[in-house]
Scaffold this motif. Sequence first.
Motif, mmCIF file in Angstrom:
data_model
loop_
_atom_site.group_PDB
_atom_site.id
_atom_site.type_symbol
_atom_site.label_atom_id
_atom_site.label_comp_id
_atom_site.label_asym_id
_atom_site.label_seq_id
_atom_site.Cartn_x
_atom_site.Cartn_y
_atom_site.Cartn_z
ATOM 1 N N MET A 119 -5.769 -0.241 -3.848
ATOM 2 C CA MET A 119 -4.400 -0.238 -3.333
ATOM 3 C C MET A 119 -4.399 -0.681 -1.873
ATOM 4 S SD MET A 119 -1.716 2.937 -2.896
ATOM 5 C CE MET A 119 -1.448 3.069 -4.663
ATOM 6 N N VAL A 120 -3.473 -1.552 -1.521
ATOM 7 C CA VAL A 120 -3.292 -2.001 -0.150
ATOM 8 C C VAL A 120 -1.982 -1.416 0.375
ATOM 9 C CG1 VAL A 120 -2.980 -3.968 1.392
ATOM 10 C CG2 VAL A 120 -4.550 -4.134 -0.563
ATOM 11 N N VAL A 121 -2.063 -0.635 1.446
ATOM 12 C CA VAL A 121 -0.885 -0.005 2.039
ATOM 13 C C VAL A 121 -0.353 -0.888 3.153
ATOM 14 C CG1 VAL A 121 -0.029 1.996 3.309
ATOM 15 C CG2 VAL A 121 -1.670 2.311 1.440
ATOM 16 N N GLU A 122 0.915 -1.289 3.037
ATOM 17 C CA GLU A 122 1.525 -2.177 4.021
ATOM 18 C C GLU A 122 2.737 -1.562 4.703
ATOM 19 O OE1 GLU A 122 2.340 -5.567 1.582
ATOM 20 O OE2 GLU A 122 0.442 -6.520 2.125
ATOM 21 N N ARG A 123 3.126 -0.352 4.282
ATOM 22 C CA ARG A 123 4.280 0.305 4.887
ATOM 23 C C ARG A 123 3.906 1.709 5.328
ATOM 24 N NH1 ARG A 123 9.980 -0.792 1.996
ATOM 25 N NH2 ARG A 123 10.496 0.571 3.754
ATOM 26 N N LEU A 124 4.597 2.195 6.373
ATOM 27 C CA LEU A 124 4.329 3.531 6.877
ATOM 28 C C LEU A 124 4.660 4.581 5.821
ATOM 29 C CD1 LEU A 124 3.559 5.327 9.295
ATOM 30 C CD2 LEU A 124 5.965 5.298 9.976
ATOM 31 N N LYS A 125 5.800 4.439 5.168
ATOM 32 C CA LYS A 125 6.185 5.372 4.107
ATOM 33 C C LYS A 125 5.713 4.781 2.780
ATOM 34 C CE LYS A 125 10.178 7.293 6.541
ATOM 35 N NZ LYS A 125 11.628 7.569 6.508
ATOM 36 N N TYR A 126 4.478 5.076 2.447
ATOM 37 C CA TYR A 126 3.863 4.469 1.277
ATOM 38 C C TYR A 126 3.846 5.396 0.063
ATOM 39 C CZ TYR A 126 -0.231 7.383 2.220
ATOM 40 O OH TYR A 126 -1.061 8.450 2.427
ATOM 41 N N LYS A 127 4.301 6.663 0.254
ATOM 42 C CA LYS A 127 4.225 7.630 -0.836
ATOM 43 C C LYS A 127 5.369 8.620 -0.730
ATOM 44 C CE LYS A 127 1.098 10.856 -0.661
ATOM 45 N NZ LYS A 127 -0.185 11.600 -0.689
ATOM 46 N N SER A 128 5.834 9.114 -1.872
ATOM 47 C CA SER A 128 6.905 10.102 -1.920
ATOM 48 C C SER A 128 6.490 11.262 -2.804
ATOM 49 C CB SER A 128 8.189 9.459 -2.467
ATOM 50 O OG SER A 128 9.131 10.437 -2.852
ATOM 51 N N ASP A 129 6.829 12.479 -2.386
ATOM 52 C CA ASP A 129 6.527 13.645 -3.228
ATOM 53 C C ASP A 129 7.278 13.565 -4.558
ATOM 54 O OD1 ASP A 129 4.854 14.671 -1.335
ATOM 55 O OD2 ASP A 129 6.319 16.069 -0.487
ATOM 56 N N ASP A 130 8.466 12.936 -4.546
ATOM 57 C CA ASP A 130 9.268 12.838 -5.760
ATOM 58 C C ASP A 130 8.818 11.690 -6.660
ATOM 59 O OD1 ASP A 130 10.760 14.942 -4.862
ATOM 60 O OD2 ASP A 130 12.356 13.698 -4.020
ATOM 61 N N LEU A 131 8.614 10.494 -6.054
ATOM 62 C CA LEU A 131 8.418 9.280 -6.836
ATOM 63 C C LEU A 131 6.975 8.799 -6.874
ATOM 64 C CD1 LEU A 131 11.547 7.336 -5.528
ATOM 65 C CD2 LEU A 131 11.360 8.732 -7.600
ATOM 66 N N GLY A 132 6.118 9.404 -6.066
ATOM 67 C CA GLY A 132 4.744 8.927 -6.007
ATOM 68 C C GLY A 132 4.644 7.644 -5.190
ATOM 69 N N PHE A 133 3.835 6.713 -5.658
ATOM 70 C CA PHE A 133 3.670 5.432 -4.964
ATOM 71 C C PHE A 133 4.730 4.448 -5.459
ATOM 72 C CE2 PHE A 133 -0.564 7.387 -5.035
ATOM 73 C CZ PHE A 133 -0.876 7.351 -3.675
ATOM 74 N N PRO A 134 5.589 3.941 -4.574
ATOM 75 C CA PRO A 134 6.675 3.048 -5.024
ATOM 76 C C PRO A 134 6.195 1.702 -5.525
ATOM 77 C CG PRO A 134 6.622 3.171 -2.626
ATOM 78 C CD PRO A 134 5.654 4.211 -3.130
ATOM 79 N N GLU A 135 5.018 1.250 -5.087
ATOM 80 C CA GLU A 135 4.438 -0.008 -5.544
ATOM 81 C C GLU A 135 5.394 -1.179 -5.343
ATOM 82 O OE1 GLU A 135 3.253 0.697 -9.559
ATOM 83 O OE2 GLU A 135 1.537 1.940 -8.998
ATOM 84 N N GLY A 136 6.034 -1.208 -4.170
ATOM 85 C CA GLY A 136 6.911 -2.319 -3.843
ATOM 86 C C GLY A 136 8.302 -2.244 -4.428
ATOM 87 N N LYS A 137 8.605 -1.172 -5.168
ATOM 88 C CA LYS A 137 9.927 -1.045 -5.784
ATOM 89 C C LYS A 137 10.890 -0.318 -4.840
ATOM 90 C CE LYS A 137 7.926 -0.737 -10.422
ATOM 91 N NZ LYS A 137 7.774 0.110 -11.638
ATOM 92 N N THR A 138 12.155 -0.675 -4.908
ATOM 93 C CA THR A 138 13.196 -0.017 -4.119
ATOM 94 C C THR A 138 14.334 0.406 -5.039
ATOM 95 O OG1 THR A 138 14.168 -2.184 -3.630
ATOM 96 C CG2 THR A 138 12.680 -1.235 -1.971
ATOM 97 N N GLN A 139 15.152 1.340 -4.559
ATOM 98 C CA GLN A 139 16.270 1.856 -5.347
ATOM 99 C C GLN A 139 17.519 1.016 -5.077
ATOM 100 O OE1 GLN A 139 16.684 6.052 -4.538
ATOM 101 N NE2 GLN A 139 14.542 6.483 -4.973
ATOM 102 N N GLN A 140 18.046 0.414 -6.122
ATOM 103 C CA GLN A 140 19.201 -0.469 -6.017
ATOM 104 C C GLN A 140 20.352 0.052 -6.879
ATOM 105 O OE1 GLN A 140 19.041 -2.894 -3.850
ATOM 106 N NE2 GLN A 140 16.820 -2.924 -3.496
ATOM 107 N N LEU A 141 21.568 -0.406 -6.540
ATOM 108 C CA LEU A 141 22.753 -0.064 -7.316
ATOM 109 C C LEU A 141 23.129 -1.220 -8.231
ATOM 110 C CD1 LEU A 141 25.065 1.637 -4.658
ATOM 111 C CD2 LEU A 141 23.708 2.742 -6.421
#
Length: 294
Positions: free
Chosen positions: A1-23
């Motif tokens: 795994m290559v980490v490129e962002r400061l917020k790379y992990k979430s207690d709720d969602l785990g590792f986002p793997e480049g995904k974002t939440q959209q409407l």
Amino acid sequence: MVVERLKYKSDDLGFPEGKTQQLAIFDVVTGEISPLTHGDYDHSVGNWSPDGQWIAFTANRADEPDITPVSDLYLISVKDREWKKLTDGTGVFSQPTWSPDGNKIAMVGSPTDRFYGVQKKIWVHDVETGEQRCLTDKWDIHFSDVVLGDMRSPGHPLPGALWTPDGEGMYAIASENGNSSLYLITLGGELTSVVAGERHLFGVTMDSQRQSAVLAVSDPVQPGDLFFVSLANQEERKITSVNQELLEELELSAPEEIRYEGPDSWTIQGWLMKPVGYQCGEKYPMILQIHGGP
């Protein structure tokens, strides 16, 4: 795994793997999905305006969102996808809800560039004039559910402020002294406790006329159940017992609240959980868990 962002992990969602939440809008007849938002940003759940023409949501769309703790209020037109940014990038706001006439939006948040260590309040934004004011600034209460415990995992959705049918007030969950409760807040800033107690109120839904509500509630010895409550007289009725069979097999220790004087004469709150089968006069080993603080 290559980490490129400061917020790379979430207690709720785990590792986002480049995904974002959209409407997006989902057509229940055709099954078609029409995206509303875009970009490398997370967007909150949207809230439809009463006339169905606009969707209110919040998002951090700063150039460097990981190091810019803000969350602005936006509107997007359902018809032509026009965007409107209603706040100025100096606060953290969430859970927008429309007034019945569609002229105001209530939200939870604070006008600060700090996300942690700040009490969230109830705010109202006038859609026409742009005026924004805090309804609960004189109350030393955090308006959201921040109660943590071992009986539940975090991440349950919160409804935000639930407007009264006349648009003169709203119901909202607030946290105080280790408990979360339901309050009624008027546009004039008056606060009334509606449903309280030594427990964790982590969800609520109401009928359209705000005559009754269903509450999701847990406490240190009950993982969670639903209660029906009349908002006219606050009478409650438990309507589920989903863990009854398990609880009949267990003996749990209920915590006892304690308060003591700390440095600078501050009153410190804590809880003491005695061992199951505790006998007065006997000695037991003690475990101290310190959560929060400097």
